[in-house]
Design an enzyme around this catalytic site. Structure first.
Site, PDB file in Angstrom:
ATOM      1  N   ARG A  63     -12.176  66.248 144.072  1.00 20.60           N
ATOM      2  CA  ARG A  63     -13.393  65.703 143.463  1.00 20.60           C
ATOM      3  C   ARG A  63     -14.637  66.058 144.274  1.00 20.60           C
ATOM      4  O   ARG A  63     -15.683  66.409 143.713  1.00 20.60           O
ATOM      5  CB  ARG A  63     -13.251  64.186 143.333  1.00 20.60           C
ATOM      6  CG  ARG A  63     -14.434  63.521 142.673  1.00 20.60           C
ATOM      7  CD  ARG A  63     -14.246  62.010 142.622  1.00 20.60           C
ATOM      8  NE  ARG A  63     -15.495  61.364 142.267  1.00 20.60           N
ATOM      9  CZ  ARG A  63     -15.923  60.226 142.778  1.00 20.60           C
ATOM     10  NH1 ARG A  63     -15.209  59.590 143.694  1.00 20.60           N
ATOM     11  NH2 ARG A  63     -17.077  59.707 142.402  1.00 20.60           N
TER      12      ARG A  63
ATOM     13  N   HIS B 194     -17.762  68.047 142.725  1.00 17.32           N
ATOM     14  CA  HIS B 194     -19.072  67.408 142.570  1.00 17.32           C
ATOM     15  C   HIS B 194     -20.168  68.153 143.320  1.00 17.32           C
ATOM     16  O   HIS B 194     -21.326  68.102 142.917  1.00 17.32           O
ATOM     17  CB  HIS B 194     -18.992  65.949 143.010  1.00 17.32           C
ATOM     18  CG  HIS B 194     -18.426  65.055 141.964  1.00 17.32           C
ATOM     19  ND1 HIS B 194     -18.935  63.808 141.681  1.00 17.32           N
ATOM     20  CD2 HIS B 194     -17.395  65.246 141.105  1.00 17.32           C
ATOM     21  CE1 HIS B 194     -18.230  63.260 140.697  1.00 17.32           C
ATOM     22  NE2 HIS B 194     -17.292  64.114 140.338  1.00 17.32           N
TER      23      HIS B 194
ATOM     24  N   THR C  93      -3.899  65.809 136.404  1.00 20.65           N
ATOM     25  CA  THR C  93      -2.530  65.550 136.836  1.00 20.65           C
ATOM     26  C   THR C  93      -2.527  64.835 138.188  1.00 20.65           C
ATOM     27  O   THR C  93      -1.557  64.177 138.551  1.00 20.65           O
ATOM     28  CB  THR C  93      -1.735  66.866 136.919  1.00 20.65           C
ATOM     29  OG1 THR C  93      -0.367  66.579 137.185  1.00 20.65           O
ATOM     30  CG2 THR C  93      -2.277  67.772 138.011  1.00 20.65           C
TER      31      THR C  93
ATOM     32  N   THR D 169      -0.537  60.711 134.909  1.00 20.34           N
ATOM     33  CA  THR D 169       0.818  61.252 134.941  1.00 20.34           C
ATOM     34  C   THR D 169       1.707  60.391 135.831  1.00 20.34           C
ATOM     35  O   THR D 169       1.206  59.695 136.723  1.00 20.34           O
ATOM     36  CB  THR D 169       0.824  62.697 135.479  1.00 20.34           C
ATOM     37  OG1 THR D 169       0.322  62.705 136.826  1.00 20.34           O
ATOM     38  CG2 THR D 169      -0.040  63.610 134.615  1.00 20.34           C
TER      39      THR D 169
ATOM     40  N   ASP E  49       0.955  69.821 138.332  1.00 14.80           N
ATOM     41  CA  ASP E  49       1.760  70.571 137.374  1.00 14.80           C
ATOM     42  C   ASP E  49       1.093  70.451 136.005  1.00 14.80           C
ATOM     43  O   ASP E  49      -0.066  70.059 135.917  1.00 14.80           O
ATOM     44  CB  ASP E  49       3.208  70.077 137.359  1.00 14.80           C
ATOM     45  CG  ASP E  49       3.329  68.577 137.052  1.00 14.80           C
ATOM     46  OD1 ASP E  49       2.372  67.992 136.495  1.00 14.80           O
ATOM     47  OD2 ASP E  49       4.378  68.000 137.381  1.00 14.80           O
TER      48      ASP E  49
ATOM     49  N   ASP F   8     -10.033  63.090 127.477  1.00 15.46           N
ATOM     50  CA  ASP F   8      -8.674  63.641 127.490  1.00 15.46           C
ATOM     51  C   ASP F   8      -8.201  63.893 126.054  1.00 15.46           C
ATOM     52  O   ASP F   8      -7.702  64.973 125.724  1.00 15.46           O
ATOM     53  CB  ASP F   8      -7.702  62.674 128.168  1.00 15.46           C
ATOM     54  CG  ASP F   8      -8.088  62.324 129.594  1.00 15.46           C
ATOM     55  OD1 ASP F   8      -8.475  63.240 130.338  1.00 15.46           O
ATOM     56  OD2 ASP F   8      -7.992  61.140 129.958  1.00 15.46           O
TER      57      ASP F   8
END
Length: 341
Positions: free
Chosen positions: A95, A99, A229, A261, A268, A289
């Site tokens: 992240r 960013h 993920t 997940t 993955d 999503d």
């Protein structure tokens, strides 16, 4: 990337961090148990305190003129690998890199006003942008690495950490280059509002507005979304997700939150499978999503990635590298490779 008010690694909008942040430095006071600060995403529940960058903003400016040293970059990568083994901070390091790079505006030619991967997120002015809430913890984790390797710019360190986190979580090898020059002061930070916002009425259109501004494509949007993920959302921080699920109640790191997940520290293609099938109420699906399987153009890529992990890894690696180079000024201009050939 896409779901923004969450405690995962991605682009998002979450409540603003404490106003007391200045710039960042490691401190012995934070050593009690680093995992107590983390939820696998590196975010702390507690207040954020001031962290001085080498004692002054002058130190930040001084680092801006020197390109990164390849040997130090390789050593820093080794240290980041060790950090990941003990802190489970893969999501927040991804992240941080995103960013810093994700403020790029292709319509602005002037560096660093165009935004992008120039290390400016380290400055209080940009760090206090609402979308960057919690990233102070990523900076705390990386500052000892920066202190140890003065020949690595912040811009390179943030992108190195992001790519290494993906790779160490089982993701693809990302074709990175280094040599990014640092922005020298907070006056060079981009204005707030260039990162995605949460809860928009037209999530697919919003994603395109943000990513097309950076010169990225529908394929890039979907591939980069797959990085969800990794990580989890926490309602007390973002308003998204459950307080705890069967997948997060035991950590690692601080327990709780809701992941996309089941194995939320493994990179993955399970994100695409879970978003498509929606079989488990303990897994998070946000409007952005869901749009990947609702928008006709996005769906072509999302369907492919759900059944072909190799295709996802190939496209993700290309898109991640592309994002990490956005708005970067390289010295030398062709960049630096740290791979041994």
């Amino acid at each position: 990337m896409a779901a923004y008010r969450s405690s995962s690694m991605a682009f998002r909008l979450i409540p603003a961090a404490s106003k007391t942040i200045t710039t960042f430095r490691s401190s012995s006071s934070s050593n009690g148990s680093i995992s107590s600060l983390l939820r696998g995403d590196g975010l702390s529940r507690g207040p954020v305190f001031g962290w001085g960058l080498g004692g002054s903003r002058r130190a930040a400016s001084a680092a801006a003129c020197s390109p990164s040293d390849p040997a130090q970059l390789r050593s820093a990568r080794d240290d980041i690998r060790e950090l990941l083994k003990t802190t489970f901070c893969h999501p927040i390091l991804v992240r941080l890199g995103w960013h810093d790079a994700g403020t790029y505006n292709k319509s602005i030619e002037e560096w660093p006003r165009q935004g992008g991967a120039n290390g400016s997120v380290r400055f209080d002015k940009e760090l206090k942008h609402a979308a960057n809430a919690g990233l102070v913890n990523a900076l705390k984790l990386l500052q000892p690495v920066k202190d140890k390797y003065s020949g690595v710019t912040y811009a390179d360190l943030f992108q190195l950490a992001s790519a290494t986190a993906v790779e160490e979580a089982g993701g693809p090898k990302i074709p990175m280059k280094y040599g990014r020059v640092d922005a020298s002061g907070p006056e060079q930070c981009p204005e707030e509002g260039r990162l995605p916002a949460a809860g928009t009425p037209s999530p697919a259109s919003h994603l395109r507005d943000i990513f097309y501004r950076m010169g990225l494509s529908d394929k890039d949007i979907v591939a980069l979304s797959g990085a969800h993920t990794l990580g989890r959302a926490s309602p007390e921080r973002s308003g998204w997700g459950k307080p705890e699920t069967k997948y997060t109640k035991d950590g690692p790191g601080r327990p709780g939150g809701q992941s996309w997940t089941p194995q939320w520290l493994k990179f993955d293609n399970s994100y695409f499978k879970e978003i498509k099938e929606r079989r488990d109420a303990d897994l998070l699906v946000l409007p952005t999503d869901a749009s990947l399987f609702e928008d006709p153009s996005f769906k072509v890529y999302a369907e492919k990635y759900a059944v072909d992990q190799d295709a996802f890894f190939k496209d993700y690696a290309e898109s991640h590298a592309k994002l990490s180079n956005q708005g970067a000024k390289f010295d030398p201009p062709e960049g630096i490779s740290i791979e041994h050939h």
